[in-house]
Write an enzyme that holds these catalytic residues in place. Structure first.
Site, PDB file in Angstrom:
ATOM      1  N   GLN A   1     110.027-119.840 -72.784  1.00 55.25           N
ATOM      2  CA  GLN A   1     109.226-118.832 -72.092  1.00 55.25           C
ATOM      3  C   GLN A   1     110.113-117.778 -71.440  1.00 55.25           C
ATOM      4  OE1 GLN A   1     105.767-118.536 -72.478  1.00 55.25           O
ATOM      5  NE2 GLN A   1     106.688-119.899 -73.996  1.00 55.25           N
TER       6      GLN A   1
ATOM      7  N   HIS B   1     111.110-114.531 -73.249  1.00 57.50           N
ATOM      8  CA  HIS B   1     110.127-113.483 -73.536  1.00 57.50           C
ATOM      9  C   HIS B   1     110.435-112.185 -72.808  1.00 57.50           C
ATOM     10  CE1 HIS B   1     106.902-114.842 -76.107  1.00 57.50           C
ATOM     11  NE2 HIS B   1     106.856-116.004 -75.498  1.00 57.50           N
TER      12      HIS B   1
ATOM     13  N   GLU C   1      99.938-120.075 -66.866  1.00 56.64           N
ATOM     14  CA  GLU C   1      99.467-119.781 -68.221  1.00 56.64           C
ATOM     15  C   GLU C   1      99.642-121.025 -69.109  1.00 56.64           C
ATOM     16  OE1 GLU C   1     102.019-117.041 -70.206  1.00 56.64           O
ATOM     17  OE2 GLU C   1     100.515-116.408 -71.675  1.00 56.64           O
TER      18      GLU C   1
ATOM     19  N   HIS D   1      55.799-103.479 -59.558  1.00 55.85           N
ATOM     20  CA  HIS D   1      56.026-104.719 -60.298  1.00 55.85           C
ATOM     21  C   HIS D   1      54.778-105.600 -60.240  1.00 55.85           C
ATOM     22  CE1 HIS D   1      60.168-103.388 -60.138  1.00 55.85           C
ATOM     23  NE2 HIS D   1      60.600-104.460 -60.783  1.00 55.85           N
TER      24      HIS D   1
END
Lengths: 435, 435
Positions: free
Chosen positions: A254, A257, A322, A415
């Site tokens: 990770q 990245h 994540e 209504h």
């Protein structure tokens, strides 16, 4: 890698919102595309991508798509096909039917589930062009039943050719055949408002740079957008039964990245923490992207010592990472305690890249703590629901009193009268001919 | 009511984004609440609501909740209970289970579905306080399994008491017992960041004025928010078999909401159009809210003549109305053609107020054409999903080649090595002890 004893660790990263100048520039681009269509699109493509195109060159041809297969290795085609098959199979299980509920009074209530009609997928150019992300955006839309999926991706600078062949092959394997070589804010605006060449879509998804992100926010409401992804994250909760070399490799996968990616190890064992820290150093030194991964580990990496696995889960739930790897002796003992994590990887063989590429679940997953309230991309992101209400005469007469009571308490006499006029007509036999 | 022959009608309404001054004011309020908590919350409550409170007076007491039942008519309690039961029954059908997929290679993939942990519902003060909206926001969250649902609503100006008893009864019937008398941007900020008295939530929903809307947008990302509702809309597609008095009453029931509400009739019959226009005039003259409804009909109302029912459906699909009544002889012949509509009402007894109050489907429905890509509020809005990946050794060894191929083509060597290190260890019998 720093080892912290505090359970009070908090991951703090700045979210990028763009400068006022960038915001203004994007607004202007969007307005011009809305007003001028193709003419503005071609102008911005020349200005920002250095590529001069005519309108009839915007679309990638079927010949180019076919030629892309000759420009990539057969091993790549085989692997992308294997990935696509797994992703398709997983997302197929998310499909839902429209449903209805028929009552004895003759009323029918239901929910109609339909695919969006047309979806646009943005694929960044250059090094951020990931074939795997093409699959992860396109396949859920396709499984949802979206009949028109269109892709946009910037042209290679200075040329008319040059859409990355790996991207084209991934698109073709995912089932996309309508691809335009446009990028940036101008591509997002074209998808939202349409031009003479590009028909407008209902939703835009896919990652991009700050201009793409700002343009998506600008057109939100005209079309739907996906959420803006932050830097990648992994949190590993491991005990001394785990293999430090595996843990370190997963943390680094990770970290490589992005300098702002975050890799966190949580463990009750100081000795294990130290072994992992040493493994990270050792593996980092040999990594091609060691500058990026090193900065990430230094600035957003940490090993947190906790008193127990349960306390570690508490930290995970606060982080809402994540990606979360649970590498303890009996992971099922703890799975039920995990409240907040985008994707959960269990056991030593479920290395996070398994999920990035091949297993089947989506790799577009909430970041920056938003797994507390949001979810990985799935088929639900490409459907819309309509409520269906059919009331019989009997059902209406039975419900009329309650409806009028509530409407009048809210001061909405109109209504109440819409109901009353029917009750009067039907009970006094004065009903007009009705359909 | 104007009768137009053009099929090119387009509904254009300005969307309210707030002035730069309003945006700045909201940002400042949010920052002060984030920094100072209760102190700022009490200060803004005095400043904007004219109500001086201590922190321990913020929460509505159980005694107040109980007392509210004595301040409303028993007929109201009965009707709100009937509505709550129907809404609960309909939303119960939307619940989904976590699921898993077990493969012969020992891998397990799945999706874990969990409720959000804590949700905040904003209820506006004054005339916009609708008990029915309390049910429509709270019950889906409750059915989803959200364990903590909290409500905020402005205090009555100038006093410490005075939360509308109809709102309190609706809250209690829906199952909310944690209610704070705070409103405006300060209430939204308190829900997002938490104060000493109010614990932070994961999602904020419910309507409000422009300050509330801007504050929700400001805190989005820290928490989830619902979408901002525009003015109400109804589109009726009717043929000459329908009852003009019913059609007119239904058009007016939406028009009375708001000067910017939109009521559109689409019909192939000019004679029917004229009868409906006359009915609208007649009924409008007797309506208590005739000033509002009249402005709405004048500015955003229209009767559109079309060549056929099918052509009418085409217009509906372009409008993507919030509410759609299909009042033609055989509505099921056309239902399948309806692509874009938030809620669909079939036949003469399914007057739109049936859906507003009692039938069960949610009355919070996409407006302003967004039914093209979004959906009525439902249980899905209060859940989050986590992907689950468990790979066996056999599954990993089988997938390793494809994962490494794809990772290396994307230039992510660290990803490939996280797999490779396992393959080497496992195939060379050098695996550490593993969990």
């Amino acid at each position: 890698m720093k080892i912290l004893s505090s359970a009070e660790f908090k991951l703090e990263r700045e979210v990028e919102y763009g400068s006022p100048q960038q915001n203004e520039a994007v607004k202007e681009i969007v307005q011009q595309i809305k007003k001028e269509g193709d003419a503005a699109l071609l102008r911005f493509t020349e200005q920002f991508d250095g590529t001069r195109l005519e309108a009839d060159q915007l679309r990638v041809t079927q010949a180019e798509l076919k030629a892309a297969y000759g420009q990539v290795e057969p091993s790549f085609v085989k692997s992308i096909q294997a990935a696509a098959a797994n992703i398709r199979a997983f997302h197929q299980r998310q499909k839902r039917n429209s449903w209805m509920d028929l009552q004895p009074d003759g009323s029918l209530l239901g929910q109609i589930i339909r695919p969006l009609k047309r979806v646009g997928v943005y694929v960044p150019g250059g090094k951020a062009a990931y074939p795997s992300s093409v699959l992860m955006n396109v396949i859920p839309a396709q499984v949802a039943g979206v009949p028109e999926i269109v892709m946009v991706t910037p042209p290679a600078t200075g040329g008319k050719e040059g859409v990355n062949p790996y991207i084209l092959v991934a698109a073709a394997e995912a089932g996309v055949h309508e691809i335009y070589r446009v990028g940036g804010a101008q591509a997002i605006a074209a998808l939202a408002y349409g031009t003479e060449t590009i028909a407008p879509v209902d939703k835009i998804c896919g990652p991009g740079n700050i201009y793409v992100a700002l343009a998506k926010r600008e057109v939100y409401g005209v079309v739907d957008i996906d959420s803006i992804a932050g830097p990648s994250e992994i949190a590993v909760l491991a005990d001394e039964h785990a293999n430090p070399a595996y843990v370190a490799a997963d943390l680094l996968s990770q970290a490589e990245h992005d300098e702002m990616a975050s890799a966190i190890l949580v463990t009750p064992s100081r000795e294990f923490a130290e072994r992992c820290a040493a493994e990270v150093e050792r593996q980092l030194a040999e990594l091609p992207r060691k500058d990026i991964a090193g900065a990430s580990i230094r600035d957003y990496g940490a090993i947190l010592l906790v008193d127990s696995i349960e306390a570690g889960i508490g930290i995970i739930n606060r982080l809402a990472p994540e990606h979360f790897e649970l590498l303890v002796e009996n992971p099922l003992n703890y799975l039920g305690l995990v409240e907040n994590a985008g994707a959960i990887f269990l056991g030593p063989y479920s290395s996070e890249p398994v999920g990035d590429y091949l297993a089947g679940p989506n790799h577009i997953i909430p970041t920056n703590g938003t797994a507390r309230f949001s979810s990985p991309v799935d088929v639900d992101d490409f459907i819309k629901k309509s409520s269906l209400i059919y009331y019989s005469k009997e059902a209406l007469l039975g419900a009329a009193g309650d409806i009028m009571e509530l409407a009048r308490k809210e001061g909405l006499e109109g209504h109440a009268r819409a109901i009353e006029i029917r009750v009067k007509a039907e009970t006094e036999g004065e009903g007009d001919q009705l359909c």
